[in-house]
Design a protein around this motif. Structure first.
Motif, mmCIF file in Angstrom:
data_model
loop_
_atom_site.group_PDB
_atom_site.id
_atom_site.type_symbol
_atom_site.label_atom_id
_atom_site.label_comp_id
_atom_site.label_asym_id
_atom_site.label_seq_id
_atom_site.Cartn_x
_atom_site.Cartn_y
_atom_site.Cartn_z
ATOM 1 N N VAL A 1 0.927 -1.086 -0.203
ATOM 2 C CA VAL A 1 -0.023 0.099 -0.013
ATOM 3 C C VAL A 1 0.876 1.097 0.099
ATOM 4 C CG1 VAL A 1 -1.707 1.430 1.435
ATOM 5 C CG2 VAL A 1 -1.920 -1.178 1.230
ATOM 6 N N GLN A 2 1.786 1.093 0.908
ATOM 7 C CA GLN A 2 2.732 2.398 0.846
ATOM 8 C C GLN A 2 3.543 2.764 -0.488
ATOM 9 O OE1 GLN A 2 5.545 2.485 4.354
ATOM 10 N NE2 GLN A 2 3.956 3.855 5.616
ATOM 11 N N ARG B 1 1.388 4.204 -3.020
ATOM 12 C CA ARG B 1 1.125 5.589 -2.832
ATOM 13 C C ARG B 1 2.142 6.621 -3.020
ATOM 14 N NH1 ARG B 1 -0.465 6.694 2.920
ATOM 15 N NH2 ARG B 1 -0.827 8.879 2.239
ATOM 16 N N ASP C 1 2.718 6.472 -6.765
ATOM 17 C CA ASP C 1 1.529 7.457 -7.442
ATOM 18 C C ASP C 1 1.843 8.944 -7.177
ATOM 19 O OD1 ASP C 1 -1.526 7.182 -8.460
ATOM 20 O OD2 ASP C 1 -1.535 8.841 -6.766
ATOM 21 N N ALA D 1 -4.512 -3.967 -3.667
ATOM 22 C CA ALA D 1 -3.788 -2.803 -2.985
ATOM 23 C C ALA D 1 -3.294 -1.931 -4.104
ATOM 24 C CB ALA D 1 -2.954 -3.381 -2.051
ATOM 25 N N SER E 1 -6.077 -0.015 -5.783
ATOM 26 C CA SER E 1 -6.840 1.036 -4.632
ATOM 27 C C SER E 1 -5.846 2.265 -4.479
ATOM 28 C CB SER E 1 -6.972 0.188 -3.619
ATOM 29 O OG SER E 1 -8.131 -0.914 -3.993
ATOM 30 N N ASN E 2 -4.653 2.125 -4.516
ATOM 31 C CA ASN E 2 -3.786 3.207 -4.101
ATOM 32 C C ASN E 2 -2.896 3.807 -4.985
ATOM 33 O OD1 ASN E 2 -3.832 3.172 -0.699
ATOM 34 N ND2 ASN E 2 -3.931 1.061 -1.520
ATOM 35 N N SER E 3 -3.197 3.682 -6.138
ATOM 36 C CA SER E 3 -2.808 4.434 -7.495
ATOM 37 C C SER E 3 -3.106 4.207 -8.674
ATOM 38 C CB SER E 3 -0.965 3.748 -7.811
ATOM 39 O OG SER E 3 -0.510 4.563 -8.696
ATOM 40 N N GLN F 1 -3.123 11.831 -1.419
ATOM 41 C CA GLN F 1 -4.150 10.837 -1.683
ATOM 42 C C GLN F 1 -4.495 10.589 -2.875
ATOM 43 O OE1 GLN F 1 -5.862 9.388 0.982
ATOM 44 N NE2 GLN F 1 -4.494 10.552 2.426
#
Length: 479
Positions: free
Chosen positions: A125-126, A129, A132, A161, A164-166, A459
Motif C-alpha cells: 500500500v505504501q 501511494r 503514485d 492494494a 486501490s492506491n494508485s 491521496q
C-alpha cells in the motif's frame, strides 16, 4: 520546420556493431533450431507440433528459424498502456523509456530507523501511494511480497492494494493462471468490460521461463492466458551468467534471447498479434561472494546488449533502472542506481522496473524511490539532447549584446530559461553558507522529509464505491 526546442539528433548509447547484432541473432536461431528448448506444457507442445516444430519424446522442441522470424514479425512493435482512469501514459517501443517499481521483495527498509522488516501488505500500500505521487514513475509493481497474507492469495491481495492506491498502470505477478485470471477480472471491472480493457490495456503480466532452456507448466499456462485475453505480457528469463548461462556476455545474451523467443513463438501461435514484451534479466554470479549482482559491469553490458537487440528486432523490451546492490541508501546506492538509470534512458530501454531495489533485489527502500524520481527527471532532461537551430545558436543575440553587455536581462534568456534549465527539488545547489543555515542536510535527509510529506498528504484518486465493492467481493471469494 524545427521549433526552438526540437532536436534533430537523439543522443543514444550503443556497445554493439551491426555485425555483432547479426552474430547474436544467428546464435539465437541456432539455439532454437538445433539445441532446442524443453517445454513442459501439453497445449504448447501441440501448438508447436502443428506449426512444424520437431517435438521429441522428452519434450525438447526445435523451432525453425522461419517460425521464429514470423513470430517476431507478427508481434506488435509498440504497445500503448493506459492508467486506471483510461488515460494513455506509456507508448512502449522505439527508444521511449518509462520507469516503475519492482515486485515481490522480501524485506522493506524503514526510513526513520534504517532497519528492515519482513514485508507485509501495508508495504504494498505504501509503495503504491508513494509511486503514485512521483511524477517520473510511470507504472507500479507490488514492491513487496506480503508475508502476512497466505501465499496462494498474496499476489491477488497485492494487485487489489495497488489498484486501490494508485491510478498508474500495474505490472503484476501471479502464482498461476487462476489468480492471474482474477487480476484480469479486476482490470475488466475497472475498465467496464473486456472490449474496453483490450482496447486500453491497464495491467501487464510479468512471467519467466526457467533457465537453462526450460519452460515450466505454470509459466506457459499464464503466457497462453495472456495471449487469449490480449493482455500485454512480459516473458523474461533470468539466466545467471556462470551458473545457469554461459559466463561470457555474448553467450549469456544469446541464451536469454532464445529462451524469451521460445515463449514468443508459443504466444504468437496461440494469438497472432497479441501484445508481447521481450526481455531478459541478465544476472551475474559473483564468483568471489556467490551473490547475484544487479550492478556489476558485466550485468550492465549484458543489459545494454539486450536493449540493442530489442531495437534490432523492433520489439518493446523489459528493462531495469534504479537498482543497487548496496544494503542502504548510501553513496554506493546513489551511484549504482543512477548509472543504471542513465544507461536505461540513453540506450532507449522501454519498460524499466525495480526502482528502489537494494541488496541484490531483496530489500526495498521508499527513500530511494523518492531520490530516483529526481534522478529519472534529470536523465530525461539529458535525453532531450541539444536543439541546434538559428534561434538556439543565438547569433543575433550575441551580436546585439556584444562585448560590453550581458545576457541576464535579455529577452532571449527569459524565453529559453524554462526549456533549457532543469530544476532539482532534492539535489543541493546552494552555496555553503545557505546549506549550513538550512541545517546541513544530506540528500537522504531531504528525501526522508519529502517521503514523510507524501505519506501524510498524498491521496490517490479512489476507485468508485460500486466498482470497489465488486472487486472486494471477488477477492473475498477467491480461495
Amino acid at each position: 520546420m524545427v521549433t526552438m526546442d526540437e532536436i534533430t539528433f537523439k543522443p543514444t548509447l550503443s556497445f554493439l556493431s551491426q555485425e555483432d547484432k547479426e552474430k547474436i541473432h544467428r546464435a539465437v536461431l541456432t539455439i532454437l533450431s538445433e539445441i532446442g528448448m524443453k517445454v513442459h506444457h501439453d497445449e504448447a507442445l501441440a501448438l508447436l507440433m502443428d506449426a512444424g516444430c520437431i517435438v521429441e519424446d522428452d519434450g525438447m522442441v526445435k523451432i525453425a528459424a522461419e517460425l521464429v522470424l514470423k513470430s517476431i514479425d507478427s508481434a506488435p512493435d509498440n504497445i500503448i498502456i493506459y492508467d486506471r482512469e483510461s488515460n494513455p501514459v506509456m507508448d512502449l517501443g522505439g527508444h521511449r523509456s518509462y520507469y516503475g517499481t519492482g515486485s515481490d521483495l522480501i524485506y522493506s527498509l524503514e526510513s526513520e530507523t534504517m532497519r528492515r522488516h519482513p514485508c507485509v501488505l501495508a508495504d504494498v500500500v505504501q509503495a503504491a501511494r508513494v509511486a503514485d505521487a512521483m511524477a517520473n514513475l510511470d507504472f507500479i509493481m507490488s514492491f513487496a511480497h506480503p508475508s502476512d497474507i497466505p501465499a496462494a492469495r498474496a499476489y491477488l491481495h497485492s494487485f487489489q492494494a495497488m489498484a486501490s492506491n494508485s491510478v498508474k498502470p500495474i505490472v503484476c505477478t501471479a502464482v498461476d493462471r487462476r489468480d492471474l485470471s482474477e487480476m484480469w477480472e479486476i482490470a475488466r471491472i475497472l475498465r467496464d468490460g473486456e472490449g474496453e480493457l483490450q482496447a486500453k490495456p491497464y495491467a501487464i503480466y510479468y512471467g519467466e521461463p526457467v533457465s537453462p532452456l526450460q519452460h515450466a507448466v505454470e509459466s506457459v499456462d499464464k503466457l497462453l492466458f495472456c495471449a487469449e485475453k490480449s493482455m500485454p505480457v512480459i516473458y523474461s528469463p533470468a539466466p545467471i551468467a556462470g551458473s545457469t548461462a554461459p559466463m561470457t556476455i555474448a553467450g549469456h545474451v544469446a541464451q536469454g534471447l532464445a529462451e524469451c523467443f521460445c515463449g514468443l513463438v508459443i504466444h504468437q501461435l496461440k494469438s497472432r498479434g497479441a501484445p508481447f514484451i521481450m526481455g531478459m534479466g541478465p544476472a551475474v554470479l559473483d564468483m568471489s561472494t556467490a551473490q547475484c549482482s544487479y550492478n556489476a559491469p558485466e550485468y550492465l553490458l549484458s543489459y545494454i546488449s539486450l536493449i540493442e537487440m530489442s531495437h534490432f528486432y523492433n520489439l518493446p523490451n523489459w528493462g531495469y533502472a534504479g537498482t543497487t546492490d548496496s544494503q542502504a541508501p548510501d553513496e554506493q546506492a546513489a551511484f549504482e542506481a543512477g548509472l543504471e538509470t542513465f544507461i536505461a534512458e540513453m540506450a532507449g530501454s522501454n519498460l524499466n522496473h525495480d526502482v528502489g531495489y537494494l541488496d541484490f533485489g531483496r530489500t526495498g527502500s521508499l527513500d530511494m524511490i523518492v531520490i530516483l524520481n529526481e534522478v529519472i527527471d534529470q536523465v530525461r532532461r539529458l535525453s532531450r539532447g541539444v536543439p541546434v537551430n538559428d534561434n538556439t545558436l543565438a547569433l543575433d543575440v550575441i551580436r546585439e549584446v556584444g562585448a560590453s553587455g550581458n545576457f541576464l536581462v535579455h529577452r532571449h534568456t527569459l524565453e529559453h530559461l524554462q526549456s533549457t534549465q532543469w530544476r532539482p527539488e532534492l539535489i543541493n545547489r546552494q552555496g555553503f553558507d545557505k546549506w549550513q543555515a538550512d541545517g546541513s542536510t544530506s540528500l537522504l535527509g531531504r528525501a526522508q522529509k519529502k517521503l514523510q510529506q507524501v505519506l501524510h498528504a498524498h491521496q490517490p484518486i479512489p476507485i468508485p464505491a460500486e466498482k470497489a465493492g465488486l472487486i472486494q467481493k471477488r477477492v473475498d471469494q477467491f480461495k
